[in-house]
Design a protein around this motif. Structure first.
Motif, mmCIF file in Angstrom:
data_model
loop_
_atom_site.group_PDB
_atom_site.id
_atom_site.type_symbol
_atom_site.label_atom_id
_atom_site.label_comp_id
_atom_site.label_asym_id
_atom_site.label_seq_id
_atom_site.Cartn_x
_atom_site.Cartn_y
_atom_site.Cartn_z
ATOM 1 N N VAL A 163 0.807 -1.219 0.000
ATOM 2 C CA VAL A 163 0.000 0.000 0.000
ATOM 3 C C VAL A 163 0.844 1.275 0.000
ATOM 4 O O VAL A 163 0.400 2.324 -0.468
ATOM 5 C CB VAL A 163 -0.969 -0.023 1.203
ATOM 6 N N ASN A 164 2.078 1.224 0.487
ATOM 7 C CA ASN A 164 2.911 2.420 0.580
ATOM 8 C C ASN A 164 4.129 2.399 -0.332
ATOM 9 O O ASN A 164 4.975 3.285 -0.240
ATOM 10 C CB ASN A 164 3.404 2.616 2.016
ATOM 11 N N SER A 222 -10.394 -2.893 -11.430
ATOM 12 C CA SER A 222 -9.564 -3.711 -10.550
ATOM 13 C C SER A 222 -10.248 -5.034 -10.209
ATOM 14 O O SER A 222 -9.590 -6.066 -10.073
ATOM 15 C CB SER A 222 -9.226 -2.939 -9.276
ATOM 16 N N GLN A 223 -11.572 -5.011 -10.088
ATOM 17 C CA GLN A 223 -12.287 -6.260 -9.792
ATOM 18 C C GLN A 223 -12.202 -7.223 -10.975
ATOM 19 O O GLN A 223 -12.029 -8.435 -10.787
ATOM 20 C CB GLN A 223 -13.741 -5.950 -9.456
ATOM 21 N N ASP A 224 -12.325 -6.702 -12.195
ATOM 22 C CA ASP A 224 -12.181 -7.559 -13.366
ATOM 23 C C ASP A 224 -10.752 -8.092 -13.463
ATOM 24 O O ASP A 224 -10.528 -9.247 -13.832
ATOM 25 C CB ASP A 224 -12.532 -6.794 -14.638
ATOM 26 N N ALA A 225 -9.796 -7.248 -13.131
ATOM 27 C CA ALA A 225 -8.402 -7.683 -13.152
ATOM 28 C C ALA A 225 -8.154 -8.765 -12.112
ATOM 29 O O ALA A 225 -7.420 -9.733 -12.361
ATOM 30 C CB ALA A 225 -7.484 -6.495 -12.899
ATOM 31 N N SER A 240 -5.764 -12.777 2.412
ATOM 32 C CA SER A 240 -5.882 -12.820 0.951
ATOM 33 C C SER A 240 -6.613 -11.610 0.372
ATOM 34 O O SER A 240 -6.502 -11.333 -0.832
ATOM 35 C CB SER A 240 -6.599 -14.102 0.528
ATOM 36 N N GLU A 241 -7.333 -10.859 1.198
ATOM 37 C CA GLU A 241 -8.013 -9.658 0.694
ATOM 38 C C GLU A 241 -7.011 -8.605 0.212
ATOM 39 O O GLU A 241 -7.381 -7.685 -0.523
ATOM 40 C CB GLU A 241 -8.918 -9.064 1.778
ATOM 41 N N ARG A 242 -5.757 -8.757 0.578
ATOM 42 C CA ARG A 242 -4.737 -7.817 0.117
ATOM 43 C C ARG A 242 -4.405 -7.992 -1.364
ATOM 44 O O ARG A 242 -3.752 -7.121 -1.948
ATOM 45 C CB ARG A 242 -3.462 -7.995 0.946
ATOM 46 N N ASN A 243 -4.826 -9.098 -1.964
ATOM 47 C CA ASN A 243 -4.568 -9.276 -3.397
ATOM 48 C C ASN A 243 -5.133 -8.118 -4.202
ATOM 49 O O ASN A 243 -4.498 -7.621 -5.140
ATOM 50 C CB ASN A 243 -5.181 -10.594 -3.889
ATOM 51 N N LEU A 244 -6.327 -7.659 -3.835
ATOM 52 C CA LEU A 244 -6.947 -6.540 -4.539
ATOM 53 C C LEU A 244 -6.133 -5.265 -4.347
ATOM 54 O O LEU A 244 -5.895 -4.516 -5.308
ATOM 55 C CB LEU A 244 -8.379 -6.331 -4.049
ATOM 56 N N ILE A 245 -5.699 -5.008 -3.125
ATOM 57 C CA ILE A 245 -4.912 -3.807 -2.844
ATOM 58 C C ILE A 245 -3.614 -3.822 -3.640
ATOM 59 O O ILE A 245 -3.226 -2.828 -4.265
ATOM 60 C CB ILE A 245 -4.630 -3.693 -1.339
ATOM 61 N N ASN A 246 -2.933 -4.965 -3.632
ATOM 62 C CA ASN A 246 -1.667 -5.063 -4.359
ATOM 63 C C ASN A 246 -1.872 -4.910 -5.859
ATOM 64 O O ASN A 246 -1.055 -4.286 -6.554
ATOM 65 C CB ASN A 246 -0.990 -6.398 -4.043
ATOM 66 N N LEU A 247 -2.972 -5.448 -6.346
ATOM 67 C CA LEU A 247 -3.276 -5.326 -7.766
ATOM 68 C C LEU A 247 -3.589 -3.867 -8.126
ATOM 69 O O LEU A 247 -3.149 -3.359 -9.166
ATOM 70 C CB LEU A 247 -4.442 -6.232 -8.123
ATOM 71 N N PRO A 267 -4.241 3.162 -2.811
ATOM 72 C CA PRO A 267 -5.090 2.297 -3.634
ATOM 73 C C PRO A 267 -6.565 2.611 -3.367
ATOM 74 O O PRO A 267 -6.962 2.861 -2.225
ATOM 75 C CB PRO A 267 -4.727 0.888 -3.152
ATOM 76 N N PRO A 268 -7.388 2.616 -4.409
ATOM 77 C CA PRO A 268 -8.791 3.037 -4.242
ATOM 78 C C PRO A 268 -9.543 2.292 -3.144
ATOM 79 O O PRO A 268 -10.328 2.909 -2.408
ATOM 80 C CB PRO A 268 -9.395 2.760 -5.619
ATOM 81 N N SER A 269 -9.331 0.999 -3.007
ATOM 82 C CA SER A 269 -10.114 0.231 -2.035
ATOM 83 C C SER A 269 -9.730 0.527 -0.595
ATOM 84 O O SER A 269 -10.437 0.132 0.332
ATOM 85 C CB SER A 269 -9.969 -1.269 -2.306
ATOM 86 N N THR A 270 -8.622 1.247 -0.374
ATOM 87 C CA THR A 270 -8.193 1.564 0.994
ATOM 88 C C THR A 270 -8.585 2.968 1.415
ATOM 89 O O THR A 270 -8.382 3.339 2.567
ATOM 90 C CB THR A 270 -6.666 1.431 1.133
ATOM 91 N N ARG A 271 -9.146 3.739 0.488
ATOM 92 C CA ARG A 271 -9.472 5.127 0.808
ATOM 93 C C ARG A 271 -10.729 5.195 1.657
ATOM 94 O O ARG A 271 -11.765 4.633 1.303
ATOM 95 C CB ARG A 271 -9.661 5.936 -0.476
ATOM 96 N N GLN A 272 -10.620 5.876 2.778
ATOM 97 C CA GLN A 272 -11.765 6.022 3.671
ATOM 98 C C GLN A 272 -12.691 7.113 3.149
ATOM 99 O O GLN A 272 -12.224 8.134 2.649
ATOM 100 C CB GLN A 272 -11.296 6.359 5.083
ATOM 101 N N PRO A 273 -14.009 6.899 3.256
ATOM 102 C CA PRO A 273 -14.961 7.909 2.772
ATOM 103 C C PRO A 273 -14.864 9.207 3.562
ATOM 104 O O PRO A 273 -14.434 9.230 4.683
ATOM 105 C CB PRO A 273 -16.317 7.216 2.979
#
Length: 273
Positions: A163-164, A222-225, A240-247, A267-273
């Motif tokens: 992530v960093n 990213s989900q399709d990827a 394993s949920e980190r696969n999306l973040i790394n991708l 990464p988009p999935s880690t951004r807090q609203p």
């Protein structure tokens, strides 16, 4: 000191003894997690004379206050990152709900950017790697014993988290560590392993990088990827949920949104609203 299974917030720490002195590498998330090191030092009649933080994440620096009477050092980039980050308790409560509420009372002892004053015992050599897991990560190599303390440049049995940093930077760091031909590898998370485990981690990142580049070229989400990523070789890894973040991180790099001089975009999935 292997801590738990290497899940989020549960990191390893090490100490290297030479004569009556020792150097501690990383201090885990809370001081109480590192008390085992203090007890072992007392049992051996050994004095800790230095602490090295391999990077700025809280699960490697949170126990620093236990060693506040000795020099605590880190790479200047890690010190800067930690100063900018501070101690965001609410964020840590969200990321590590098993420790919710405990960060409110954590006292953080900041490391100093004085790597040049650190002399590791037993002929250890500190090596720095930019833009890998974080803006700069440190590993300590002991050539005589061929032991590598890799910090979070190596995860074993646990999905890594980019992530960093940069996927390309992490691959480059792993290549350099593999070239050392270590017999023993102490990861930042997970059980002690060998150089073969570095190769497995490299294969993972190459797969992430390959799919990320293809996703950008084909304008995929990213989900399709993620659906294109063959996770079978890593199916038993924790987190394993980190696969999306790394991708997502690989896609950001492929799209030119992040690079070594600017790693700030999350990464988009880690951004807090």
């Amino acid at each position: 000191m292997v801590h738990g299974h290497g899940e989020v917030g549960v990191a390893n720490a090490s100490f290297i003894v030479e004569g009556k002195h020792a150097m501690v590498i990383d201090t885990m998330t809370f001081p109480e997690m590192a008390t085992g090191i203090v007890r072992e030092m007392a049992h051996r009649g050994t004095h800790v004379n230095a602490v090295l933080n391999t990077h700025h994440h809280i699960d490697h620096v949170g126990g620093n206050s236990l060693f506040a009477d000795v020099p605590i050092v880190a790479h200047p980039a890690s010190v800067q990152a930690l100063q900018q980050l501070g101690l965001p308790s609410a964020r840590y409560d969200h990321l590590m709900p098993q420790f919710r509420g405990r960060f409110d009372t954590l006292v953080l002892s900041m490391p100093e950017p004085r790597l040049d004053q650190l002399v590791p015992p037993r002929g250890g050599v500190v090596q720095a790697f930019p833009a890998a897991h974080t803006p700069t990560d440190l590993a300590v190599w002991f050539p005589t014993s061929r032991v590598l303390i890799a910090g979070d440049l190596c995860f074993i049995g646990v999905t890594p988290l980019a992530v960093n940093g940069l996927i390309s930077g992490w691959i480059a760091a792993i290549d350099a560590l593999i070239a050392l031909q270590p017999a023993v590898v102490v990861p930042g998370h997970g059980p002690i392993g060998t150089g073969e485990d570095l190769g497995v981690l490299r294969d993972y990142f190459l797969a992430i990088q390959r799919v990320g580049r293809a996703a950008v070229a084909q304008n995929l989400s990213s989900q399709d990827a993620l659906a294109l990523l063959d996770t079978r070789p890593f199916a038993g890894w924790l987190e394993s949920e980190r696969n999306l973040i790394n991708l997502e991180r690989a896609m950001q790099e492929a799209a030119g949104e992040i690079h070594q001089m600017n790693l700030s975009a999350m990464p988009p999935s880690t951004r807090q609203p």
